[in-house]
Design an enzyme around this catalytic site. Structure first.
Site, mmCIF file in Angstrom:
data_model
loop_
_atom_site.group_PDB
_atom_site.id
_atom_site.type_symbol
_atom_site.label_atom_id
_atom_site.label_comp_id
_atom_site.label_asym_id
_atom_site.label_seq_id
_atom_site.Cartn_x
_atom_site.Cartn_y
_atom_site.Cartn_z
ATOM 1 N N CYS A 109 0.793 -1.294 -0.024
ATOM 2 C CA CYS A 109 0.118 -0.142 -0.039
ATOM 3 C C CYS A 109 0.878 1.215 0.086
ATOM 4 C CB CYS A 109 -1.071 -0.238 1.279
ATOM 5 S SG CYS A 109 -1.930 -1.517 1.002
ATOM 6 N N HIS A 252 -3.364 7.169 1.968
ATOM 7 C CA HIS A 252 -3.664 5.964 1.501
ATOM 8 C C HIS A 252 -4.898 5.468 2.084
ATOM 9 C CE1 HIS A 252 -4.085 1.712 0.842
ATOM 10 N NE2 HIS A 252 -3.721 1.431 2.183
ATOM 11 N N ASN A 282 -10.162 -0.389 0.071
ATOM 12 C CA ASN A 282 -8.888 -0.272 0.112
ATOM 13 C C ASN A 282 -8.264 -1.096 -1.359
ATOM 14 O OD1 ASN A 282 -5.993 -0.531 0.451
ATOM 15 N ND2 ASN A 282 -6.106 -1.044 2.450
HETATM 16 O O1 UT7 Z 1 -3.596 -0.996 3.647
HETATM 17 C C1 UT7 Z 1 -3.665 -1.379 4.955
HETATM 18 C C2 UT7 Z 1 -4.698 -2.546 5.024
HETATM 19 N N1 UT7 Z 1 -5.120 -3.111 6.427
HETATM 20 C C3 UT7 Z 1 -5.740 -1.920 7.151
HETATM 21 O O2 UT7 Z 1 -5.842 -0.696 6.841
HETATM 22 C C4 UT7 Z 1 -6.449 -2.309 8.425
HETATM 23 C C5 UT7 Z 1 -6.222 -1.491 9.417
HETATM 24 N N2 UT7 Z 1 -7.423 -1.945 10.505
HETATM 25 C C6 UT7 Z 1 -8.846 -1.898 10.435
HETATM 26 O O3 UT7 Z 1 -8.924 -1.071 9.546
HETATM 27 C C7 UT7 Z 1 -9.668 -2.279 11.361
HETATM 28 O O4 UT7 Z 1 -8.657 -2.924 12.571
HETATM 29 C C8 UT7 Z 1 -10.689 -3.333 10.901
HETATM 30 C C9 UT7 Z 1 -11.570 -2.631 9.980
HETATM 31 C C10 UT7 Z 1 -9.797 -4.349 10.146
HETATM 32 C C11 UT7 Z 1 -11.276 -3.959 12.050
HETATM 33 O O5 UT7 Z 1 -11.934 -3.075 12.934
HETATM 34 P P1 UT7 Z 1 -11.884 -3.023 14.640
HETATM 35 O O6 UT7 Z 1 -12.577 -1.803 15.059
HETATM 36 O O7 UT7 Z 1 -10.318 -3.053 14.677
HETATM 37 O O8 UT7 Z 1 -12.515 -4.495 14.857
HETATM 38 P P2 UT7 Z 1 -11.786 -5.419 15.573
HETATM 39 O O9 UT7 Z 1 -11.065 -6.310 14.933
HETATM 40 O O10 UT7 Z 1 -11.527 -5.119 16.765
HETATM 41 O O11 UT7 Z 1 -13.260 -6.436 15.930
HETATM 42 C C12 UT7 Z 1 -14.550 -6.082 16.460
HETATM 43 C C13 UT7 Z 1 -15.457 -6.805 16.514
HETATM 44 C C14 UT7 Z 1 -14.909 -8.535 16.857
HETATM 45 O O12 UT7 Z 1 -16.051 -9.151 17.290
HETATM 46 P P3 UT7 Z 1 -15.874 -9.649 19.105
HETATM 47 O O13 UT7 Z 1 -14.665 -10.494 18.934
HETATM 48 O O14 UT7 Z 1 -15.583 -8.295 19.792
HETATM 49 O O15 UT7 Z 1 -17.054 -10.398 19.065
HETATM 50 C C15 UT7 Z 1 -14.850 -9.011 15.295
HETATM 51 O O16 UT7 Z 1 -14.974 -10.296 15.327
HETATM 52 O O17 UT7 Z 1 -15.920 -6.926 15.383
HETATM 53 C C16 UT7 Z 1 -15.874 -8.343 14.586
HETATM 54 N N3 UT7 Z 1 -15.875 -7.982 13.125
HETATM 55 C C17 UT7 Z 1 -16.808 -7.809 12.257
HETATM 56 N N4 UT7 Z 1 -18.158 -7.965 12.353
HETATM 57 C C18 UT7 Z 1 -18.947 -7.758 11.455
HETATM 58 C C19 UT7 Z 1 -14.593 -8.068 12.642
HETATM 59 N N5 UT7 Z 1 -14.801 -8.086 11.388
HETATM 60 C C20 UT7 Z 1 -16.336 -7.694 11.141
HETATM 61 C C21 UT7 Z 1 -17.152 -7.891 10.007
HETATM 62 N N6 UT7 Z 1 -18.270 -7.556 10.259
HETATM 63 N N7 UT7 Z 1 -16.646 -7.469 8.909
#
Ligand code: UT7
Length: 329
Positions: A109, A252, A282
């Site tokens: 990225c 980005h 993204n």
């Molecule tokens: O170019 C670089 C590429 N990568 C990135 O930019 C990633 C950067 N990170 C992020 O954008 C965020 O960390 C994410 C969008 C990937 C995740 O958001 P978050 O607020 O950090 O969520 P989390 O991983 O802390 O998950 C919170 C909850 C979890 O459930 P529990 O364990 O609290 O019950 C996840 O299982 O949300 C759940 N979850 C979802 N729920 C519905 C994770 N993905 C999803 C989903 N739909 N797609």
């Protein structure tokens, strides 16, 4: 060195959050509020990444008013080339840019930003007069479509910028820094599969192939909101430029919350933060030129505007560039 043209191209197929909820346990509300993404584009059977690169390049060439035969170099930032031996030569052939050396650069990225800074060196040292830089990725092919934590984030696309050597005193690229930290690379990667098959006698041969994207989203998030502002602050200080004098923040497009966090850190108002995440997600190396082209064409980015840009992601890698958009002469 001056930025004199831009172009972009996106696939025809649109995949909405609602459609993804048919594949994995997710929903539109979660994806919108956690990421800012509403839909993304996915390359279909009648398209290829080389086609998108070529279409984006043609628009950039047209805006710059260049003939393809006058391009000296084509540099494509991509992690997902149609051919591992190089996407750029295929695009060179499609464009008829017979006099251009063409090769790929891989930095996930951060790739477009790294390609921009790399190309600028050739232009500033007098080696080349006209360079086309392209950011393009097709991450849809390397997604685990059963992993809701990653499959909702990414999309496909391509963007191109035409760069020209100039004699003016102010170069469009005012300052930059690039960073890598391979020791933290494990939180986002697309590794080769280690599948060894018998070759001859007792010798084994590793069959080529890659696994899916593996990501620890939380770690990448923390990395981005810590490292991007720190590096941007250094570049601003080195250039003696205050955040208030920036016309645009062009990050980005990874997650709207990351964009907001970086903007807040410098008290940059939301109106100055360029974002099109909602429509494309993204697109990896494509996000910055795709966004820049959109904002140039709809008139938001005007001649002389000062832009702070940052790419960040797998590697880990990250970089910042401060530049002005000059546009076609
Ligand atoms: O170019 C670089 C590429 N990568 C990135 O930019 C990633 C950067 N990170 C992020 O954008 C965020 O960390 C994410 C969008 C990937 C995740 O958001 P978050 O607020 O950090 O969520 P989390 O991983 O802390 O998950 C919170 C909850 C979890 O459930 P529990 O364990 O609290 O019950 C996840 O299982 O949300 C759940 N979850 C979802 N729920 C519905 C994770 N993905 C999803 C989903 N739909 N797609």
């Amino acid at each position: 060195m001056s930025l004199v043209g831009s172009g972009s191209a996106i696939p025809a197929q649109i995949v909405t959050n609602d459609q993804l909820s048919l594949l994995v346990d997710t929903n539109d509300e979660w994806v919108r509020t956690r990421t800012g993404i509403r839909e993304r584009r996915i390359i279909g059977p009648d398209e290829s990444l080389a086609d998108l690169c070529s279409d984006a390049s043609k628009s950039a060439l047209e805006m710059a008013n260049w003939d393809a035969s006058n391009v000296d170099m084509i540099l494509i930032a991509t992690s997902t080339p149609d051919d591992l031996f190089g996407l750029a030569p295929k695009v060179q052939a499609k464009l008829g840019a017979a006099n251009a050396v063409a090769f790929d650069l891989t930095a996930a990225c951060s790739g477009f930003l790294f390609a921009f800074i790399t190309a600028a060196q050739f232009l500033q040292n007098g080696s080349f007069k006209r360079v086309l830089i392209i950011g393009a990725d097709q991450l849809s092919g390397w997604m685990d479509w059963s992993d809701r934590r990653s499959c909702v984030l990414f999309g496909d696309g391509a963007g191109a910028i035409a760069l020209e050597a100039i004699d003016q005193t102010e170069d469009a690229l005012i300052g930059f820094k690039m960073k890598s930290d391979g020791s933290r690379g494990d939180c986002l990667n697309l590794p080769q599969t280690r599948n060894f098959v018998p070759l001859v006698g007792s010798h084994l041969n590793q069959k080529g192939g890659f696994s899916n994207i593996q990501m620890n989203g939380q770690e990448v998030y923390k990395f981005a909101v810590r490292e991007v502002p720190a590096l941007l602050e250094k570049v601003l200080n080195n250039c003696e430029i205050s955040p208030e004098s920036l016309d645009w923040l062009l990050l980005h497009q990874a997650n709207q919350r990351i964009l907001n966090a970086v903007a807040d850190r410098f008290a940059i108002p939301q109106q100055k933060v360029l974002t099109n995440l909602a429509n494309y997600g993204n697109t990896s190396a494509a996000t910055i030129p795709l966004m820049l082209d959109e904002a140039v064409r709809d008139g938001r980015v005007e001649k002389g505007n000062l832009i702070a840009s940052s790419g960040f992601g797998a590697g880990l890698s990250w970089g910042v560039a401060l530049f002005r958009w000059h546009g076609p002469s």
